[in-house]
Enzyme design. Sequence first.
Site, PDB file in Angstrom:
ATOM      1  N   HIS A  61      18.838  54.152  60.057  1.00 54.79           N
ATOM      2  CA  HIS A  61      18.510  54.847  58.812  1.00 54.79           C
ATOM      3  C   HIS A  61      19.100  56.246  58.717  1.00 54.79           C
ATOM      4  O   HIS A  61      18.971  56.901  57.686  1.00 54.79           O
ATOM      5  CB  HIS A  61      16.989  54.927  58.630  1.00 54.79           C
ATOM      6  CG  HIS A  61      16.350  55.988  59.464  1.00 54.79           C
ATOM      7  ND1 HIS A  61      16.139  55.845  60.808  1.00 54.79           N
ATOM      8  CD2 HIS A  61      15.904  57.230  59.157  1.00 54.79           C
ATOM      9  CE1 HIS A  61      15.574  56.937  61.294  1.00 54.79           C
ATOM     10  NE2 HIS A  61      15.420  57.814  60.309  1.00 54.79           N
TER      11      HIS A  61
HETATM   12  C1  UD1 Z   1      13.010  61.123  56.721  1.00 56.93           C
HETATM   13  C2  UD1 Z   1      13.261  62.273  57.703  1.00 56.93           C
HETATM   14  C3  UD1 Z   1      13.855  61.713  58.994  1.00 56.93           C
HETATM   15  C4  UD1 Z   1      13.005  60.596  59.547  1.00 56.93           C
HETATM   16  C5  UD1 Z   1      12.807  59.537  58.466  1.00 56.93           C
HETATM   17  C6  UD1 Z   1      11.913  58.408  58.929  1.00 56.93           C
HETATM   18  C7  UD1 Z   1      13.846  64.471  56.728  1.00 56.93           C
HETATM   19  C8  UD1 Z   1      14.952  65.404  56.481  1.00 56.93           C
HETATM   20  N1  UD1 Z   1      14.216  63.244  57.163  1.00 56.93           N
HETATM   21  O1  UD1 Z   1      14.283  60.570  56.397  1.00 56.93           O
HETATM   22  O2  UD1 Z   1      13.925  62.760  59.948  1.00 56.93           O
HETATM   23  O3  UD1 Z   1      13.650  60.030  60.659  1.00 56.93           O
HETATM   24  O4  UD1 Z   1      12.183  60.163  57.337  1.00 56.93           O
HETATM   25  O5  UD1 Z   1      11.819  57.417  57.939  1.00 56.93           O
HETATM   26  O6  UD1 Z   1      12.708  64.814  56.534  1.00 56.93           O
HETATM   27  N2  UD1 Z   1      12.216  56.115  50.077  1.00 56.93           N
HETATM   28  C9  UD1 Z   1      11.464  55.106  49.551  1.00 56.93           C
HETATM   29  N3  UD1 Z   1      10.127  55.081  49.836  1.00 56.93           N
HETATM   30  C10 UD1 Z   1       9.520  56.005  50.613  1.00 56.93           C
HETATM   31  C11 UD1 Z   1      10.297  57.032  51.141  1.00 56.93           C
HETATM   32  C12 UD1 Z   1      11.638  57.067  50.881  1.00 56.93           C
HETATM   33  O7  UD1 Z   1      11.959  54.245  48.860  1.00 56.93           O
HETATM   34  O8  UD1 Z   1       8.298  55.910  50.822  1.00 56.93           O
HETATM   35  C13 UD1 Z   1      13.667  56.141  49.817  1.00 56.93           C
HETATM   36  C14 UD1 Z   1      14.076  57.060  48.711  1.00 56.93           C
HETATM   37  O9  UD1 Z   1      15.109  56.449  48.010  1.00 56.93           O
HETATM   38  C15 UD1 Z   1      14.631  58.264  49.427  1.00 56.93           C
HETATM   39  C16 UD1 Z   1      15.176  57.667  50.704  1.00 56.93           C
HETATM   40  O10 UD1 Z   1      14.329  56.563  50.993  1.00 56.93           O
HETATM   41  O11 UD1 Z   1      15.583  58.923  48.668  1.00 56.93           O
HETATM   42  C17 UD1 Z   1      15.168  58.612  51.866  1.00 56.93           C
HETATM   43  O12 UD1 Z   1      13.864  59.173  52.054  1.00 56.93           O
HETATM   44  P1  UD1 Z   1      13.696  60.675  52.620  1.00 56.93           P
HETATM   45  O13 UD1 Z   1      12.269  60.963  52.874  1.00 56.93           O
HETATM   46  O14 UD1 Z   1      14.474  61.611  51.766  1.00 56.93           O
HETATM   47  O15 UD1 Z   1      14.480  60.644  53.982  1.00 56.93           O
HETATM   48  P2  UD1 Z   1      14.480  59.586  55.161  1.00 56.93           P
HETATM   49  O16 UD1 Z   1      15.833  59.025  55.247  1.00 56.93           O
HETATM   50  O17 UD1 Z   1      13.322  58.638  55.075  1.00 56.93           O
END
Ligand code: UD1
Length: 369
Positions: A208
Amino acid sequence: MTKLKVVNVVGARPNFMKIAPIYEKMAACSQIDPVIVHTGQHYDQKMSTLFFDQLGLPKPDYYLGVGSAGHGVQTGRVMIEFEEILKELQPDLVLVVGDVNSTIACGLTAVKLGIKLAHVEAGLRSWDRRMPEEINRVLTDQISDFLFLTERTAFANLEREGIDSKRAFFVGNVMIDSLLHHREQAAKQKILDNLGLASRGYALVTLHRPSNVDYAEMLSPLLDVLTEMSERLPIVFPVHPRTRARLTEFGFDERLAACPDIHLVEPLGYLEFLQCMDNAALVLTDSGGIQEETTVLGVPCVTARENTERPITMTKGTNILAGQDPQKIREAVFSILNGETREGRCPELWDGAAAGRIVQILLEQMCPS
Ligand code: UD1
């Protein structure tokens, strides 16, 4: 006697299993009044609520609902919302865990209001400032009053950045508290039966990191490695929402659908994922926490990253840092499948009692008799 009011922050998936044992110990302590604030950085049922249920965490006292956004917007929104909660609650301490955007956002908000800050999992460094998590770690450590360390190497990292070692305490790993506590329950889950997989008869994959999944030229050769692996043994691949979106965007869905032995599944609950890890022949990942969990479980782990902030998983544990070159990842995976595994040892103080140590130290530091 007035109780110590502690606000415990959770935001993203890897935070829940770290706060659960700390909250449990605080709730059982007559001198502490613990509160849970969920920023809502992760919000899907499978990325959030399911973990509260499985880990026995009560519903958060406050939910900020910030959701996904760019780094600036997400961090800013958390700060705006969290400041209001802190003004209302006036806690004695804010406790943050890990290295996600919610960690630095809430930490910064707290110290600007003159509230003491504790950082759990402090002092880890990848020395790669292109990683948003590294920035979050460095800054949170700088402003924290109490730094709780999972491995001794972190003392030197903090010293290098001018952080007084009197603020740092080596306590072990709260994520491992959760793992040891839930391992038996995880063994009773049905996920392997449902997928028709036998213990040690499959590989578990998670990817991821933006550096691996956000670019088609990185993700495509990684999928080639998975395809090759799946000719040797089936693969379980719980797909993070970020990765799911990229697979579709880059047109890779059909390519994966053509590989019957790559089982793409939705993000798994804590217990189901733990069962999958505990029984895997090997794990291929770019996660931070999974490097630590496989070390304790004694399951071989290949990490598809150029660096790790968790060196003890390599020096003591089962982790092989393969880098991002697909050829190197392929070699590491196949060396394990060909029987070249190494015995891992459990790191010092990863014994299931880290949360108790943290609460004890906080009481001593905040309520000196
Ligand atoms: C975040 C953390 C990362 C951690 C990861 C675990 C930061 C900078 N990054 O990254 O360190 O390893 O979480 O998962 O804080 N999304 C959904 N549903 C959710 C959450 C996210 O669909 O409940 C999608 C959204 O499209 C979003 C993307 O996932 O844009 C990324 O989510 P985000 O929280 O921005 O970063 P992660 O890649 O999850």
